[in-house]
Scaffold this motif. Structure first.
Motif, mmCIF file in Angstrom:
data_model
loop_
_atom_site.group_PDB
_atom_site.id
_atom_site.type_symbol
_atom_site.label_atom_id
_atom_site.label_comp_id
_atom_site.label_asym_id
_atom_site.label_seq_id
_atom_site.Cartn_x
_atom_site.Cartn_y
_atom_site.Cartn_z
ATOM 1 N N MET A 1 0.857 -0.995 -0.149
ATOM 2 C CA MET A 1 -0.200 0.305 -0.215
ATOM 3 C C MET A 1 0.465 1.081 0.158
ATOM 4 N N LYS A 2 0.321 2.139 -0.067
ATOM 5 C CA LYS A 2 1.133 3.198 -0.361
ATOM 6 C C LYS A 2 0.155 4.678 -0.232
ATOM 7 N N LEU A 3 0.526 5.488 0.200
ATOM 8 C CA LEU A 3 0.329 7.087 0.685
ATOM 9 C C LEU A 3 0.764 8.110 -0.933
ATOM 10 N N LEU A 4 -0.330 8.467 -1.715
ATOM 11 C CA LEU A 4 -0.170 9.020 -2.885
ATOM 12 C C LEU A 4 -1.129 10.384 -2.107
ATOM 13 N N MET A 5 0.016 11.723 -2.249
ATOM 14 C CA MET A 5 -0.407 12.573 -1.960
ATOM 15 C C MET A 5 0.268 13.830 -2.911
ATOM 16 N N VAL A 6 -0.455 14.709 -3.135
ATOM 17 C CA VAL A 6 -0.446 15.597 -3.904
ATOM 18 C C VAL A 6 -1.253 17.115 -2.998
ATOM 19 N N THR A 7 -0.486 18.126 -3.259
ATOM 20 C CA THR A 7 -0.428 19.161 -3.159
ATOM 21 C C THR A 7 -0.617 20.357 -4.872
ATOM 22 N N SER A 8 -1.526 20.661 -4.078
ATOM 23 C CA SER A 8 -1.154 22.048 -5.837
ATOM 24 C C SER A 8 -2.461 23.134 -5.475
ATOM 25 N N LEU A 9 -2.237 23.991 -6.288
ATOM 26 C CA LEU A 9 -3.452 25.766 -6.021
ATOM 27 C C LEU A 9 -3.791 25.124 -5.884
ATOM 28 N N LYS A 10 -5.540 26.150 -5.470
ATOM 29 C CA LYS A 10 -6.871 25.690 -4.764
ATOM 30 C C LYS A 10 -7.542 25.391 -6.455
ATOM 31 N N GLU A 11 -7.028 26.078 -7.564
ATOM 32 C CA GLU A 11 -7.867 26.371 -9.184
ATOM 33 C C GLU A 11 -7.640 24.952 -9.947
ATOM 34 N N TYR A 12 -6.463 23.895 -9.353
ATOM 35 C CA TYR A 12 -5.857 22.864 -10.041
ATOM 36 C C TYR A 12 -6.728 22.355 -9.388
ATOM 37 N N SER A 13 -8.282 22.200 -8.120
ATOM 38 C CA SER A 13 -8.554 21.264 -7.382
ATOM 39 C C SER A 13 -9.198 20.492 -8.630
ATOM 40 N N ASP A 14 -9.781 20.578 -9.787
ATOM 41 C CA ASP A 14 -10.443 19.747 -11.051
ATOM 42 C C ASP A 14 -9.501 18.982 -11.439
ATOM 43 N N GLN A 15 -8.273 19.890 -11.841
ATOM 44 C CA GLN A 15 -7.572 18.254 -12.772
ATOM 45 C C GLN A 15 -7.052 17.821 -11.517
ATOM 46 N N VAL A 16 -6.996 17.968 -10.658
ATOM 47 C CA VAL A 16 -6.213 16.862 -9.366
ATOM 48 C C VAL A 16 -7.001 15.542 -9.548
ATOM 49 N N ARG A 91 2.406 18.876 -7.030
ATOM 50 C CA ARG A 91 3.098 18.460 -6.508
ATOM 51 C C ARG A 91 3.250 17.203 -5.970
ATOM 52 N N VAL A 92 3.387 16.099 -6.480
ATOM 53 C CA VAL A 92 3.287 14.660 -5.844
ATOM 54 C C VAL A 92 4.078 13.741 -5.279
ATOM 55 N N PHE A 93 3.638 13.404 -4.393
ATOM 56 C CA PHE A 93 4.746 12.307 -3.725
ATOM 57 C C PHE A 93 4.340 10.949 -2.916
ATOM 58 N N VAL A 94 4.853 10.031 -3.554
ATOM 59 C CA VAL A 94 3.631 8.478 -3.287
ATOM 60 C C VAL A 94 5.107 7.979 -1.647
ATOM 61 N N LEU A 95 4.773 7.867 -1.073
ATOM 62 C CA LEU A 95 5.439 6.966 0.283
ATOM 63 C C LEU A 95 4.962 5.961 0.379
ATOM 64 N N PRO A 96 5.495 4.542 1.282
ATOM 65 C CA PRO A 96 5.560 3.948 1.121
ATOM 66 C C PRO A 96 4.666 3.665 2.452
ATOM 67 N N VAL A 97 3.277 3.086 2.768
ATOM 68 C CA VAL A 97 2.876 2.232 3.704
ATOM 69 C C VAL A 97 2.852 1.062 4.628
ATOM 70 N N GLU A 98 3.952 1.879 5.684
ATOM 71 C CA GLU A 98 4.612 0.215 5.923
ATOM 72 C C GLU A 98 3.689 -0.976 6.772
ATOM 73 N N ASP A 99 2.685 -0.099 7.807
ATOM 74 C CA ASP A 99 1.622 -0.942 8.614
ATOM 75 C C ASP A 99 0.148 -0.114 8.131
ATOM 76 N N SER A 100 -0.695 -1.197 8.588
ATOM 77 C CA SER A 100 -1.898 0.034 9.122
ATOM 78 C C SER A 100 -3.019 -1.078 9.570
ATOM 79 N N SER A 101 -4.079 -0.948 10.008
ATOM 80 C CA SER A 101 -4.699 -1.048 10.492
ATOM 81 C C SER A 101 -5.755 -1.702 9.747
ATOM 82 N N HIS A 102 -5.833 -1.059 9.069
ATOM 83 C CA HIS A 102 -6.840 -1.550 7.393
ATOM 84 C C HIS A 102 -6.110 -3.245 6.477
#
Length: 102
Positions: A1-16, A91-102
């Motif tokens: 499992m990965k955490l995909l995190m995106v940050t952008s200007l609010k005006e790009y929310s529809d594109q994201v 901006r986009v980041f892919v982070l590893p999820v090492e463990d979860s409750s799900h």
């Protein structure tokens, strides 16, 4: 499992949102945030708490997803930024999820 995190200007929310859909990611969370940009800071910590001069309405969108979908989202954001060059890329980041409750 990965955490995909995106940050952008609010005006790009529809594109994201469209990028997430194209990547096959239908479940995600979003939160509004304020970004700061101050080109005069010598150190990241100098402006860490928002002492910058310019403020930008921004958004953070994230999803816990499979690696394949996260990688597709990463590539779609890179493609978008290449097609829409500017001072405020998504901006986009892919982070590893090492463990979860799900």
């Amino acid at each position: 499992m990965k955490l995909l995190m995106v940050t952008s200007l609010k005006e790009y929310s529809d594109q994201v949102a469209a990028i997430f859909k194209s990547a096959g990611i239908s479940v995600y969370s979003a939160t509004d945030t304020v970004g700061f940009k101050d080109g005069s800071a010598h150190s990241l910590m100098d402006s860490w708490f928002g002492m910058g001069e310019a403020r930008f309405d921004s958004i953070i969108i994230f999803s816990f997803t499979e690696d394949e979908r996260a990688q597709k989202g990463l590539q779609l954001v890179k493609d978008f930024n290449n097609q829409h060059p500017g001072d405020f890329p998504i901006r986009v980041f892919v982070l590893p999820v090492e463990d979860s409750s799900h």
